[in-house]
Scaffold this active site. Structure first.
Site, PDB file in Angstrom:
ATOM      1  N   CYS A 268      -4.711  -5.129  -0.446  1.00 46.50           N
ATOM      2  CA  CYS A 268      -6.095  -5.217  -0.866  1.00 46.50           C
ATOM      3  C   CYS A 268      -5.772  -5.759  -2.408  1.00 46.50           C
ATOM      4  CB  CYS A 268      -7.002  -4.047  -1.159  1.00 46.50           C
ATOM      5  SG  CYS A 268      -7.565  -3.428   0.456  1.00 46.50           S
TER       6      CYS A 268
ATOM      7  N   ARG B  57      -2.515 -10.255  -0.677  1.00 44.28           N
ATOM      8  CA  ARG B  57      -2.410  -8.850  -0.504  1.00 44.28           C
ATOM      9  C   ARG B  57      -3.351  -8.122   0.448  1.00 44.28           C
ATOM     10  NH1 ARG B  57      -0.533  -6.722  -5.570  1.00 44.28           N
ATOM     11  NH2 ARG B  57      -1.650  -4.765  -5.019  1.00 44.28           N
TER      12      ARG B  57
ATOM     13  N   TRP C 196      -7.232  -5.628   3.061  1.00 50.20           N
ATOM     14  CA  TRP C 196      -6.523  -5.449   4.066  1.00 50.20           C
ATOM     15  C   TRP C 196      -6.655  -4.168   4.513  1.00 50.20           C
ATOM     16  CZ3 TRP C 196      -2.853  -1.523   5.340  1.00 50.20           C
ATOM     17  CH2 TRP C 196      -1.788  -1.673   6.438  1.00 50.20           C
TER      18      TRP C 196
ATOM     19  N   ASN D 234      -8.611  -0.823  -4.398  1.00 47.06           N
ATOM     20  CA  ASN D 234      -7.316  -0.917  -3.718  1.00 47.06           C
ATOM     21  C   ASN D 234      -6.572   0.501  -3.683  1.00 47.06           C
ATOM     22  OD1 ASN D 234      -4.827  -1.583  -2.735  1.00 47.06           O
ATOM     23  ND2 ASN D 234      -4.050  -2.410  -4.822  1.00 47.06           N
ATOM     24  N   GLY D 235      -6.271   0.748  -2.618  1.00 50.43           N
ATOM     25  CA  GLY D 235      -5.689   2.255  -2.205  1.00 50.43           C
ATOM     26  C   GLY D 235      -6.391   3.149  -0.940  1.00 50.43           C
TER      27      GLY D 235
ATOM     28  N   GLU E 258      17.460  -9.499   9.234  1.00 48.06           N
ATOM     29  CA  GLU E 258      16.574 -10.088   8.501  1.00 48.06           C
ATOM     30  C   GLU E 258      15.958 -11.240   9.167  1.00 48.06           C
ATOM     31  OE1 GLU E 258      14.791  -9.362   6.169  1.00 48.06           O
ATOM     32  OE2 GLU E 258      14.033 -11.374   5.447  1.00 48.06           O
TER      33      GLU E 258
ATOM     34  N   LYS F  15      12.056 -12.042   9.862  1.00 49.79           N
ATOM     35  CA  LYS F  15      11.204 -13.160   9.479  1.00 49.79           C
ATOM     36  C   LYS F  15      10.659 -13.990  10.639  1.00 49.79           C
ATOM     37  CE  LYS F  15      11.215 -12.685   6.291  1.00 49.79           C
ATOM     38  NZ  LYS F  15      11.340 -11.885   5.129  1.00 49.79           N
TER      39      LYS F  15
ATOM     40  N   GLU G 216       7.651 -11.660  12.153  1.00 51.02           N
ATOM     41  CA  GLU G 216       6.483 -11.595  11.418  1.00 51.02           C
ATOM     42  C   GLU G 216       5.522 -12.720  11.361  1.00 51.02           C
ATOM     43  OE1 GLU G 216       6.568 -10.556   7.300  1.00 51.02           O
ATOM     44  OE2 GLU G 216       8.785 -11.521   7.179  1.00 51.02           O
TER      45      GLU G 216
ATOM     46  N   HIS H  25      26.210  -2.320  24.327  1.00 49.29           N
ATOM     47  CA  HIS H  25      25.744  -0.892  24.443  1.00 49.29           C
ATOM     48  C   HIS H  25      24.283  -0.505  24.989  1.00 49.29           C
ATOM     49  CE1 HIS H  25      29.774   0.520  22.868  1.00 49.29           C
ATOM     50  NE2 HIS H  25      29.416  -0.467  21.785  1.00 49.29           N
TER      51      HIS H  25
ATOM     52  N   LYS I 299       1.361  -8.531   1.527  1.00 51.69           N
ATOM     53  CA  LYS I 299       2.573  -8.890   0.680  1.00 51.69           C
ATOM     54  C   LYS I 299       3.023  -7.565   0.038  1.00 51.69           C
ATOM     55  CE  LYS I 299       5.617 -11.736  -1.416  1.00 51.69           C
ATOM     56  NZ  LYS I 299       6.442 -12.119  -0.398  1.00 51.69           N
TER      57      LYS I 299
HETATM   58  C1  F6R Z   1       8.930  -9.297   4.995  1.00 51.56           C
HETATM   59  C2  F6R Z   1       8.394  -8.526   3.906  1.00 51.56           C
HETATM   60  C3  F6R Z   1       8.111  -7.175   3.994  1.00 51.56           C
HETATM   61  C4  F6R Z   1       8.658  -6.417   2.567  1.00 51.56           C
HETATM   62  C5  F6R Z   1       8.466  -5.065   2.518  1.00 51.56           C
HETATM   63  C6  F6R Z   1       8.730  -4.376   1.329  1.00 51.56           C
HETATM   64  O1  F6R Z   1       9.025 -10.625   4.954  1.00 51.56           O
HETATM   65  O2  F6R Z   1       8.220  -9.150   2.994  1.00 51.56           O
HETATM   66  O3  F6R Z   1       9.011  -6.470   5.062  1.00 51.56           O
HETATM   67  O4  F6R Z   1       9.948  -6.856   2.230  1.00 51.56           O
HETATM   68  O5  F6R Z   1       6.968  -4.483   2.931  1.00 51.56           O
HETATM   69  O6  F6R Z   1       8.201  -5.031   0.125  1.00 51.56           O
HETATM   70  P1  F6R Z   1       8.685  -4.969  -1.459  1.00 51.56           P
HETATM   71  O7  F6R Z   1      10.060  -5.453  -1.371  1.00 51.56           O
HETATM   72  O8  F6R Z   1       7.784  -5.588  -2.192  1.00 51.56           O
HETATM   73  O9  F6R Z   1       8.999  -3.423  -1.644  1.00 51.56           O
END
Ligand code: F6R
Length: 604
Positions: free
Chosen positions: A2, A28, A74, A100-101, A477, A481, A484, A500, A599
């Site tokens: 949010c 957000r 969100w 937000n929260g 990673e 990527k 997502e 395994h 994000k």
């Molecule tokens: C994936 C991604 C998320 C963040 C996670 C932590 O691309 O961006 O997995 O890495 O939500 O976010 P931060 O780094 O802001 O604590």
């Protein structure tokens, strides 16, 4: 998670300023959006969907006022409907609130307010705030006191902004969710007049000002003719005005189709910024200021998602240097806290606001640990709350998928280790590789065959990624990527672990992306694992520096320049970022705003 925005003093530009700010905060959350503008009464416009949908709904409406609030959501409580979109109003429709929260005690408050005759029109936790303010005004309190009393009833996390009819400005409060005030034209902390902004994050108003004040937990802000900030007891607080060091243009797409692609391409510059004045090649020295004195005897890393992959990498770096180190998923850390001893606890977080990481750091700090935050965000909660900060200086990252900041995190972890616990031999090996890194990344960006590989495999329904040592977090990673942003199934594994269990899933339709660096034992063993999947007909894409014979067993090769295994992890990851981007792009996915994600995840 949010985004909220508020502004005052923008005259006829009030509505535009709010909607523009929401567009900058859309990373957000993008389930719904809305604005509330204060004139003699409050006009609200809100809708499920993205900011573009809100713009459509606003089209043709004349909403004017001197102050206003806005929100991009969100969803936490209730589905993404029009009714659940913010702002939320009280029964009289004279009070509008954005939040937000998560208000943890909202159900009890809602029941109590309901029994007093308040009618609720949404499923959200936020709506109780508007009704609480209404209740306290009805009981005779002045609006600003009623706002304060209402906030004091709340348990949980919140950044809240409200407008109240009959007053001239905005009321705001924060606890465990970010909130920053912007001082625009003519604004100062000690004189009335001018333009003020309020937002979850600076990009919301960066086009209008670079002067900001970060609110702390428990603080209240009143923005009307001027700015008044008070603490939880109502005492005036004097605040420092900070200057933001990045430009407004950095939050635009600069001609790229997506922020993600732009940010992948920004990696050479981001890495240079991270390394600038910190590494000196001729003398093989690394300078991270007084962090070098930390010299920890043990390190516990806490982080989530991509940052957790960086934490896994960081733990390996420190272990290689002879320092016991472990990476923990932040959301699990507090549920079974490990013994601390004298360990340094390092939170890795791009945003510096992730609720799970914050609570893990708080847990450790509460037990007396020395805490360090590795973050991209100057002025974030983690930066301000914990003992030390190491910035990665990647510049603003808007795409929901973390890209350049992962590269920055890996690089900064090397700087921390080289400066604090490693010796001159490691510095002589690593410093030149770090200095080469921006140029090596640029070479990959210039020559990558990732788009062709993406085209070849875009119809697969499952993708595997494997690597050993420093390449293992990169395999995880790469899979994160891809899943997502493409919504396709992808899994990362330690290369030796495939046999395994996961090998049972491998068939001729499961492309396996294998990271192979150097020609040492790790590379030889990974080549063995490649042969195992090849024997099950799996197509193999090798990401390699060409030193081993891995290419012989590959259907496709993505090349990286020869480098140190630690820096090669950054390089291999760039190829995987590009593969993920191009697959998702070819599938027509919402790359910068993948479904269900946001994000900055400020709820646990
Ligand atoms: C994936 C991604 C998320 C963040 C996670 C932590 O691309 O961006 O997995 O890495 O939500 O976010 P931060 O780094 O802001 O604590």
């Amino acid at each position: 998670m949010c985004g909220i925005i508020g502004c005052i003093g923008r005259g006829k530009h009030t509505l535009d300023t709010l909607v523009h700010g929401l567009e900058k905060l859309e990373y957000r959350g993008y389930d719904s959006a809305g604005v509330g503008v204060l004139n003699t009464d409050i006009s609200v416009c809100k809708t499920s969907g993205k900011i573009a949908d809100l713009r459509g709904k606003l089209d043709g409406q004349s909403i004017a006022g001197h102050a206003g609030i806005g929100h991009t959501r969100w969803s936490t409580h209730g589905p993404p409907t029009d009714a659940n979109a913010h702002p939320h109003l009280d029964c009289t429709e004279e009070i509008a609130v954005v939040h937000n929260g998560i208000i943890e005690n909202y159900q009890g408050l809602r029941d109590e307010l309901g029994s007093k005759g308040h009618c609720f029109t949404s499923d959200t936790d936020t709506e109780v705030v508007a009704h609480l303010i209404e209740e306290f005004i009805a009981a005779g309190e002045e609006p600003s006191q009623a706002f304060r009393t209402a906030i004091q009833q709340l348990e949980g996390s919140y950044a809240i902004a409200a407008v109240i009819e009959g007053t001239t400005g905005l009321f705001a409060a924060r606890n465990d969710s970010p909130l920053v005030v912007g001082l625009g034209d003519g604004a100062s902390t000690d004189e009335d007049g001018g333009q003020f902004f309020l937002a979850s994050d600076v990009p919301a108003f960066r086009d209008f000002t670079d002067r900001v004040i970060y609110l702390e937990d428990g603080e209240f802000a009143r923005l009307d003719g001027g700015l008044t900030i008070t603490d939880s007891e109502g005492k005036l607080v004097s605040k420092t005005v900070h200057t933001v060091e990045w430009d407004a243009e950095e939050t635009g797409k600069s001609g790229y189709d997506h922020f993600m692609l732009k940010e992948i391409h920004e990696q050479p510059r981001a890495l240079r910024q991270c390394l600038r004045s910190r590494v000196e090649e001729q003398t093989a020295t690394v300078d991270v200021g007084n962090l070098a004195d930390l010299n920890p005897s043990g390190v516990q890393f806490v982080a989530c998602g991509t940052s957790y992959h960086a934490a896994m990498y960081g733990a390996q770096v420190f272990r290689e240097a002879g320092v016991p180190a472990q990476a923990f998923l932040a959301s699990e850390y507090a549920t079974a806290p490990p013994p601390l001893g004298d360990d340094l606890v390092v939170g890795i977080s791009q945003s510096g606001e992730t609720a799970d990481t914050l609570s893990a750091l708080r847990e450790a700090s509460g037990r007396g640990a020395t805490t360090l935050t590795l973050t991209n965000t100057v002025g974030s909660t983690m930066d301000r709350e914990f003992d030390h900060t190491l910035f990665i200086y990647s510049g603003p990252e808007i795409g929901v998928a973390a890209t350049k900041t992962f590269a920055g995190q890996l690089t900064a972890l090397n700087l921390l280790s080289l400066a604090s616990v490693e010796g001159s031999r490691q510095r002589r090996e690593l410093v030149p590789a770090l200095r080469e890194l921006p140029g090596d990344v640029q070479r990959i960006l210039d020559d990558s065959m990732a788009e062709e590989v993406a085209e070849y495999y875009e119809d697969s329904r499952s993708y595997f990624f494997i690597g050993r040592g420093y390449q293992y977090p990169v395999a995880l990673e790469g899979a994160l990527k891809l899943k997502e942003i493409s919504y396709e199934h992808a899994e990362g594994f330690a290369a030796g672990e495939l046999k395994h269990g996961p090998l049972a899933l491998v068939d001729g339709n499961t492309p396996v992306f294998a990271l192979v660096v150097g020609d040492g034992e790790k590379a030889r063993k990974t080549v063995g694992n490649i042969k195992e999947v090849e024997a099950r007909d799996a197509p193999v894409v090798v990401i390699t520096d060409g030193q081993s014979d891995a290419e012989r067993y590959a259907d496709h090769v993505l090349e990286i320049p020869e480098s140190h295994p630690r820096t090669a992890a950054v390089l291999g990851n760039v190829q995987l970022q590009l593969v993920a981007y191009h697959i998702a792009n070819r599938l027509g996915r919402s790359i910068d705003k993948p479904r269900n994600l946001a994000k900055s995840v400020t709820v646990e």
